[in-house]
Design a protein around this motif. Structure first.
Motif, PDB file in Angstrom:
ATOM      1  N   ASN A  51       3.299   2.024   3.360  1.00 52.48           N
ATOM      2  CA  ASN A  51       4.199   1.022   3.945  1.00 52.48           C
ATOM      3  C   ASN A  51       3.567  -0.366   4.058  1.00 52.48           C
ATOM      4  OD1 ASN A  51       6.325   2.878   4.235  1.00 52.48           O
ATOM      5  ND2 ASN A  51       5.452   3.612   6.143  1.00 52.48           N
ATOM      6  N   GLN A  52       2.644  -0.665   3.186  1.00 50.63           N
ATOM      7  CA  GLN A  52       2.029  -1.989   3.122  1.00 50.63           C
ATOM      8  C   GLN A  52       2.627  -2.723   1.914  1.00 50.63           C
ATOM      9  OE1 GLN A  52      -2.266  -2.034   3.615  1.00 50.63           O
ATOM     10  NE2 GLN A  52      -2.170  -0.115   4.754  1.00 50.63           N
ATOM     11  N   PHE A  53       3.878  -3.117   2.095  1.00 49.15           N
ATOM     12  CA  PHE A  53       4.677  -3.605   0.975  1.00 49.15           C
ATOM     13  C   PHE A  53       4.202  -4.939   0.420  1.00 49.15           C
ATOM     14  CE2 PHE A  53       7.582  -0.936   3.578  1.00 49.15           C
ATOM     15  CZ  PHE A  53       7.568   0.158   2.726  1.00 49.15           C
ATOM     16  N   GLU A  54       3.668  -5.805   1.264  1.00 49.77           N
ATOM     17  CA  GLU A  54       3.174  -7.088   0.764  1.00 49.77           C
ATOM     18  C   GLU A  54       2.001  -6.882  -0.199  1.00 49.77           C
ATOM     19  OE1 GLU A  54       1.653 -11.309   2.575  1.00 49.77           O
ATOM     20  OE2 GLU A  54       3.134 -10.150   3.701  1.00 49.77           O
ATOM     21  N   LYS A  55       1.079  -6.002   0.173  1.00 49.72           N
ATOM     22  CA  LYS A  55      -0.041  -5.690  -0.726  1.00 49.72           C
ATOM     23  C   LYS A  55       0.468  -4.997  -1.981  1.00 49.72           C
ATOM     24  CE  LYS A  55      -3.797  -5.475   2.583  1.00 49.72           C
ATOM     25  NZ  LYS A  55      -4.842  -4.627   3.194  1.00 49.72           N
ATOM     26  N   ALA A  56       1.432  -4.103  -1.814  1.00 53.42           N
ATOM     27  CA  ALA A  56       1.991  -3.395  -2.970  1.00 53.42           C
ATOM     28  C   ALA A  56       2.573  -4.381  -3.976  1.00 53.42           C
ATOM     29  CB  ALA A  56       3.053  -2.399  -2.517  1.00 53.42           C
ATOM     30  N   THR A  57       3.315  -5.386  -3.494  1.00 51.17           N
ATOM     31  CA  THR A  57       3.911  -6.357  -4.418  1.00 51.17           C
ATOM     32  C   THR A  57       2.843  -7.086  -5.210  1.00 51.17           C
ATOM     33  OG1 THR A  57       4.061  -8.100  -2.745  1.00 51.17           O
ATOM     34  CG2 THR A  57       5.994  -6.720  -3.034  1.00 51.17           C
ATOM     35  N   SER A  58       1.744  -7.420  -4.563  1.00 50.48           N
ATOM     36  CA  SER A  58       0.662  -8.127  -5.253  1.00 50.48           C
ATOM     37  C   SER A  58       0.092  -7.284  -6.395  1.00 50.48           C
ATOM     38  CB  SER A  58      -0.430  -8.485  -4.245  1.00 50.48           C
ATOM     39  OG  SER A  58      -1.517  -9.085  -4.894  1.00 50.48           O
ATOM     40  N   PHE A  79       9.213  -1.469  -9.754  1.00 48.96           N
ATOM     41  CA  PHE A  79       8.526  -1.168  -8.502  1.00 48.96           C
ATOM     42  C   PHE A  79       8.143  -2.437  -7.748  1.00 48.96           C
ATOM     43  CE2 PHE A  79       8.578   3.025 -10.226  1.00 48.96           C
ATOM     44  CZ  PHE A  79       8.728   3.807  -9.093  1.00 48.96           C
ATOM     45  N   LEU A  80       7.902  -3.519  -8.462  1.00 46.21           N
ATOM     46  CA  LEU A  80       7.709  -4.802  -7.794  1.00 46.21           C
ATOM     47  C   LEU A  80       8.972  -5.148  -7.020  1.00 46.21           C
ATOM     48  CD1 LEU A  80       6.321  -7.488  -7.179  1.00 46.21           C
ATOM     49  CD2 LEU A  80       7.016  -8.284  -9.466  1.00 46.21           C
ATOM     50  N   GLY A  81      10.126  -4.996  -7.656  1.00 46.54           N
ATOM     51  CA  GLY A  81      11.401  -5.280  -6.995  1.00 46.54           C
ATOM     52  C   GLY A  81      11.654  -4.379  -5.800  1.00 46.54           C
ATOM     53  N   VAL A  82      11.339  -3.100  -5.934  1.00 46.98           N
ATOM     54  CA  VAL A  82      11.546  -2.169  -4.824  1.00 46.98           C
ATOM     55  C   VAL A  82      10.623  -2.507  -3.658  1.00 46.98           C
ATOM     56  CG1 VAL A  82      11.319   0.248  -4.115  1.00 46.98           C
ATOM     57  CG2 VAL A  82      12.444  -0.317  -6.275  1.00 46.98           C
ATOM     58  N   ALA A  83       9.378  -2.850  -3.953  1.00 46.42           N
ATOM     59  CA  ALA A  83       8.445  -3.232  -2.882  1.00 46.42           C
ATOM     60  C   ALA A  83       8.912  -4.512  -2.196  1.00 46.42           C
ATOM     61  CB  ALA A  83       7.034  -3.398  -3.452  1.00 46.42           C
TER      62      ALA A  83
END
Length: 131
Positions: A51-58, A79-83
């Motif tokens: 649930n660390q979506f900001e890091k996931a997007t990066s 997956f970028l869009g989903v995050a």
């Protein structure tokens, strides 16, 4: 440790849902030496599952930048869009999901795009929807 060995190790950890261990195996110092998009994707997915979506997007953004095959680029964009959607950034989510769907059809990306568009229209931000 060779990049392919690191990939195989993270793949095994991910199959056991050991997300924190994946992140420990993939510190940025290791990743910056690699041009393997799969390692960045694995880090992104692990952060997503935590649930660390900001890091996931990066990490998904970095994975997309390194991917060369159309299917891989579509996967990274989806997956970028989903995050981004999970992080509340519906505007950028719908841009990346549309780009993913332009490359390859995906039921998951289509569903996520619908959710992003609903959120945008609900928030009275219809003017922000990209073409």
């Amino acid at each position: 440790m060779a990049i392919e060995n690191i990939y195989e190790r993270t793949k095994k950890l991910m199959s056991n849902q050991q997300w924190k261990k994946v992140i420990k195996v993939l510190p940025y110092e290791v990743l910056k030496k690699s041009d393997d998009w799969r390692l960045f994707w694995n880090a992104g997915w692990s952060y997503f599952k935590l649930n660390q979506f900001e890091k996931a997007t990066s990490y998904f953004r970095d994975a997309h930048g390194l991917a060369h095959e159309v299917d891989d680029m579509a996967l990274c964009l989806a997956f970028l869009g989903v995050a981004e959607l999970e992080n509340g950034d519906c505007y950028n989510a719908q841009i990346h999901l549309k780009a993913s769907l332009h490359l390859k059809e995906s039921a998951m990306a289509s569903q996520a795009l619908k959710m992003a568009l609903v959120h945008l229209s609900t928030d009275a931000n219809v003017g922000q929807i990209a073409d």
